[in-house]
Design a protein around this motif. Structure first.
Motif, PDB file in Angstrom:
ATOM      1  N   PRO A   1       0.327   1.241  -9.171  1.00  0.00           N
ATOM      2  CA  PRO A   1       1.459   2.117  -9.514  1.00  0.00           C
ATOM      3  C   PRO A   1       1.526   3.354  -8.623  1.00  0.00           C
ATOM      4  O   PRO A   1       2.608   3.815  -8.258  1.00  0.00           O
ATOM      5  N   ALA A   2       0.347   3.895  -8.228  1.00  0.00           N
ATOM      6  CA  ALA A   2       0.354   5.105  -7.383  1.00  0.00           C
ATOM      7  C   ALA A   2       0.960   4.789  -6.015  1.00  0.00           C
ATOM      8  O   ALA A   2       1.712   5.596  -5.459  1.00  0.00           O
ATOM      9  N   CYS A   3       0.637   3.604  -5.463  1.00  0.00           N
ATOM     10  CA  CYS A   3       1.212   3.219  -4.161  1.00  0.00           C
ATOM     11  C   CYS A   3       2.730   3.080  -4.286  1.00  0.00           C
ATOM     12  O   CYS A   3       3.479   3.523  -3.406  1.00  0.00           O
ATOM     13  N   ILE A   4       3.176   2.474  -5.370  1.00  0.00           N
ATOM     14  CA  ILE A   4       4.620   2.266  -5.566  1.00  0.00           C
ATOM     15  C   ILE A   4       5.351   3.616  -5.611  1.00  0.00           C
ATOM     16  O   ILE A   4       6.382   3.805  -4.958  1.00  0.00           O
TER      17      ILE A   4
ATOM     18  N   GLY B   1       0.844  -1.205   0.000  1.00  0.00           N
ATOM     19  CA  GLY B   1       0.000   0.000   0.000  1.00  0.00           C
ATOM     20  C   GLY B   1       0.870   1.242   0.000  1.00  0.00           C
ATOM     21  O   GLY B   1       1.844   1.339  -0.773  1.00  0.00           O
ATOM     22  N   ASN B   2       0.558   2.168   0.877  1.00  0.00           N
ATOM     23  CA  ASN B   2       1.333   3.414   0.924  1.00  0.00           C
ATOM     24  C   ASN B   2       2.596   3.324   1.776  1.00  0.00           C
ATOM     25  O   ASN B   2       3.228   4.340   2.063  1.00  0.00           O
ATOM     26  N   GLY B   3       2.953   2.109   2.205  1.00  0.00           N
ATOM     27  CA  GLY B   3       4.266   1.904   2.831  1.00  0.00           C
ATOM     28  C   GLY B   3       4.332   2.206   4.311  1.00  0.00           C
ATOM     29  O   GLY B   3       5.419   2.453   4.844  1.00  0.00           O
ATOM     30  N   GLY B   4       3.189   2.144   5.008  1.00  0.00           N
ATOM     31  CA  GLY B   4       3.182   2.450   6.445  1.00  0.00           C
ATOM     32  C   GLY B   4       4.078   1.515   7.239  1.00  0.00           C
ATOM     33  O   GLY B   4       4.865   1.962   8.089  1.00  0.00           O
ATOM     34  N   LEU B   5       3.997   0.207   6.982  1.00  0.00           N
ATOM     35  CA  LEU B   5       4.812  -0.757   7.740  1.00  0.00           C
ATOM     36  C   LEU B   5       6.297  -0.566   7.428  1.00  0.00           C
ATOM     37  O   LEU B   5       7.144  -0.584   8.329  1.00  0.00           O
ATOM     38  N   LEU B   6       6.613  -0.356   6.149  1.00  0.00           N
ATOM     39  CA  LEU B   6       8.025  -0.203   5.754  1.00  0.00           C
ATOM     40  C   LEU B   6       8.636   1.040   6.401  1.00  0.00           C
ATOM     41  O   LEU B   6       9.764   0.998   6.907  1.00  0.00           O
ATOM     42  N   SER B   7       7.897   2.153   6.404  1.00  0.00           N
ATOM     43  CA  SER B   7       8.416   3.376   7.045  1.00  0.00           C
ATOM     44  C   SER B   7       8.657   3.151   8.528  1.00  0.00           C
ATOM     45  O   SER B   7       9.646   3.633   9.088  1.00  0.00           O
ATOM     46  N   THR B   8       7.731   2.421   9.167  1.00  0.00           N
ATOM     47  CA  THR B   8       7.873   2.180  10.609  1.00  0.00           C
ATOM     48  C   THR B   8       9.088   1.301  10.876  1.00  0.00           C
ATOM     49  O   THR B   8       9.845   1.549  11.827  1.00  0.00           O
TER      50      THR B   8
ATOM     51  N   SER C   1       8.874   7.513  -2.981  1.00  0.00           N
ATOM     52  CA  SER C   1       9.127   8.904  -2.571  1.00  0.00           C
ATOM     53  C   SER C   1       9.606   8.996  -1.123  1.00  0.00           C
ATOM     54  O   SER C   1      10.146  10.013  -0.699  1.00  0.00           O
ATOM     55  N   LYS C   2       9.409   7.893  -0.359  1.00  0.00           N
ATOM     56  CA  LYS C   2       9.914   7.857   1.023  1.00  0.00           C
ATOM     57  C   LYS C   2      11.324   7.280   1.075  1.00  0.00           C
ATOM     58  O   LYS C   2      11.843   6.971   2.159  1.00  0.00           O
ATOM     59  N   GLY C   3      11.916   7.032  -0.108  1.00  0.00           N
ATOM     60  CA  GLY C   3      13.281   6.507  -0.154  1.00  0.00           C
ATOM     61  C   GLY C   3      13.354   5.006   0.099  1.00  0.00           C
ATOM     62  O   GLY C   3      14.378   4.483   0.540  1.00  0.00           O
TER      63      GLY C   3
END
Ligand SMILES: [Zn+2]
Length: 409
Positions: free
Chosen positions: A140-143, A117-124, A148-150
Motif C-alpha cells: 500500500p505504501a508503494c501505491i 515499487g515506487n514507480g521508477g519505470l512508470l515515471s521514466t 502521488s506522482k500522478g
C-alpha cells in the motif's frame, strides 16, 4: 536422512512454470529470519525434470509470500530499495529498460508495470511521453507513492483473482504488461501470467526480466546470494521459452543483459519480449535445464562460505564483540550457519525502517544511531550488506564513531 545431490524427489511445491512435482534435489538452504517473517526458514533447491526450471521447495503456502510482500516490502523504503530510480545506477537501469520498451510501442500505448515499487519505470516512461500508465503492487505504501506522482496505481496480490481481474478488465486492454524482477519472487509464476493474459490486447506484449542462472557468480556477490528467502524461482532462457510456448505467447526476443548496481557490480539478468497470439503451439515443448548451472554455482558458493567463515573467525578471534550492520539475506544466511559466533553479537542495525523493531538473532533491529551507542571499546562493525556497501561505509564514517568497520563482501 540427508538427500543426495541429483536424487529424484517429489516436490512439495509444484513447479512454478509447468506445475510438475517431478524434480531433482540439489541443496538445502537454512536462514535465520526476523521472528515475525511469514517465509520458511529453510527450503530445498530443486530442478523440475519436465521443464528444467529451478525453484525453492518447501511447505510454505502461497499466502506466506503474499503476506511478506504486503507487510515487509523493502521496496517501499527509498533509502534502501531498488526500483524507485533514486540512485544513479538504478536510474540508468530503468532508463535503459524504458528506452528498449519505447522502441516497440507508440506513445499512445497503454502500459502496466506489475510490481511497480515506487514507480521508477512508470515515471521514466511518463517523461518519455507515454501517458496511459498504470502500476500494480502489493505494498500500500508503494501505491500511495506512485499515485502521488500522478500515475494510476492499484494495490493487488498475484495472481489476480477473478474479481480483481474483472475490475481491471478494461474497455481498452493493455498493450504492454511489464514484469521486471517479479516472477523470481512469486509462488506460482504460471498462474500469475494466466491471470494477467485477459488484461492484454490482441497483439499486445509482455516483457519479463529475471536474474540469469547461467551467470550467477560468487566473485561479485556473497556466496548463495541468489538463493535467498524471497528469490524462489530460477528461470533460464529455457524456462522463459517454455512458459511462452505453453501459454501461446509468440517469442519476439529472449536474451541476456547485465545490470550495473550502485556499488559497481554487474548483475546478470535474462529477459524476453512476447506477443499474445491466438495460434496454438504445435511443437513439443521441452525446457533447457538449469540443473548444471545451479550445481556449479552451489559448489562455488560452498567454497565461498568457507572463506567467509575463515575471515569472520579471524576478525572476531577468541572474543571480540561485534555488531552486524544489515539484517538482509546475507546476515540471514550467516546466522543460519552453525559456526557463526552469535554469543559475541552486540546489536543488529539496519536503515530499513520496515526491519527496525523486529526481533532477529536474539536482538531487536534498530537504527545505527541507537544500536551503535555504549558498545564495548573494541567492538567491530561487520557490514553484512551485499549491495550499496560504499554508501553504507560513508554512512558509518559520517557517524564519527571509534569502532573499526569491515565490509563482508
Ligand atoms: Zn517445470
Amino acid at each position: 536422512m540427508p538427500k543426495l545431490r541429483g536424487a529424484s524427489v517429489t516436490s512439495r511445491r509444484p513447479c512454478p512454470v509447468c506445475n510438475s512435482h517431478e524434480a531433482q534435489y540439489l541443496h538445502t538452504m537454512h536462514f535465520a529470519l526476523p521472528e515475525t517473517s511469514p517465509l520458511p526458514a529453510n527450503y530445498n533447491v530443486v530442478v523440475c525434470v519436465r521443464c528444467g526450471s529451478g525453484f525453492a521447495d518447501s511447505d510454505a503456502p502461497a499466502d506466506a509470500y503474499n503476506e511478506y510482500y504486503q507487510s515487509f516490502s523493502k521496496y517501499e523504503d527509498s533509502s534502501v530499495a531498488t526500483g524507485g530510480g533514486d540512485d544513479p545506477a538504478d536510474r540508468q537501469r530503468i532508463e535503459e529498460l524504458a528506452d528498449f520498451l519505447s522502441g516497440y510501442l507508440p506513445h499512445s500505448a497503454r502500459i502496466v508495470d506489475i510490481g511497480c515499487g515506487n514507480g521508477g519505470l512508470l515515471s521514466t516512461l511518463k517523461n518519455l511521453g507515454f501517458s496511459d500508465l498504470t502500476g500494480f503492487d502489493p505494498s500500500p505504501a508503494c501505491i500511495a507513492h506512485v499515485q502521488s506522482k500522478g500515475i494510476d496505481a492499484f494495490n493487488i496480490t498475484l495472481p489476480l483473482n477473478n474479481m480483481e481481474c474483472s475490475s481491471f478488465h478494461p474497455e481498452r486492454p493493455f498493450d504492454l504488461i511489464v514484469l521486471s524482477h517479479v516472477l523470481e519472487h512469486v509462488f506460482d509464476a504460471r498462474a500469475v501470467l494466466v491471470s494477467l493474459l485477459p488484461l492484454l490486447a490482441v497483439g499486445g506484449r509482455i516483457y519479463i526480466e529475471t536474474p540469469d542462472p547461467a551467470r550467477y557468480d560468487t566473485h561479485q556477490f556473497p556466496p548463495f546470494y541468489f538463493f535467498d528467502p524471497e528469490h524462489i524461482n530460477h528461470f533460464g532462457k529455457g524456462s522463459l521459452a517454455f512458459l511462452a510456448d505453453s501459454l501461446n505467447l509468440k517469442i519476439l526476443t529472449i536474451d541476456k543483459k547485465t545490470l550495473r548496481l550502485s556499488n559497481g557490480t554487474h548483475y546478470p539478468a535474462v529477459f524476453g519480449l512476447f506477443e499474445l497470439s491466438h495460434l496454438n503451439s504445435q511443437r513439443e515443448i521441452t525446457g533447457e535445464s538449469v540443473y548444471g548451472l545451479l550445481a556449479n554455482y552451489l559448489e562455488e558458493s560452498r567454497l565461498g562460505i568457507n572463506q567467509l567463515k575463515t575471515r569472520i573467525l579471524a576478525l572476531i578471534g577468541d572474543g571480540t564483540p561485534f555488531v552486524l550492520w544489515g539484517a538482509g539475506s546475507l546476515a540471514q544466511r550467516l546466522i543460519g550457519e552453525s559456526w557463526f559466533p552469535l554469543d559475541l553479537l552486540q546489536a543488529v542495525v539496519d536503515r530499513d525502517s520496515k526491519k527496525q523493531g523486529l526481533r532477529f538473532a536474539g536482538k531487536t533491529i534498530v537504527s545505527p544511531e541507537i544500536g551503535l551507542r555504549n558498545l564495548p571499546e573494541k567492538t567491530l562493525i561487520l557490514c553484512a550488506a551485499a549491495i550499496a556497501t560504499g554508501r553504507i561505509e560513508q554512512d558509518y564514517c559520517s557517524l564519527g564513531l571509534p569502532y573499526k568497520f569491515h565490509l563482508m563482501v
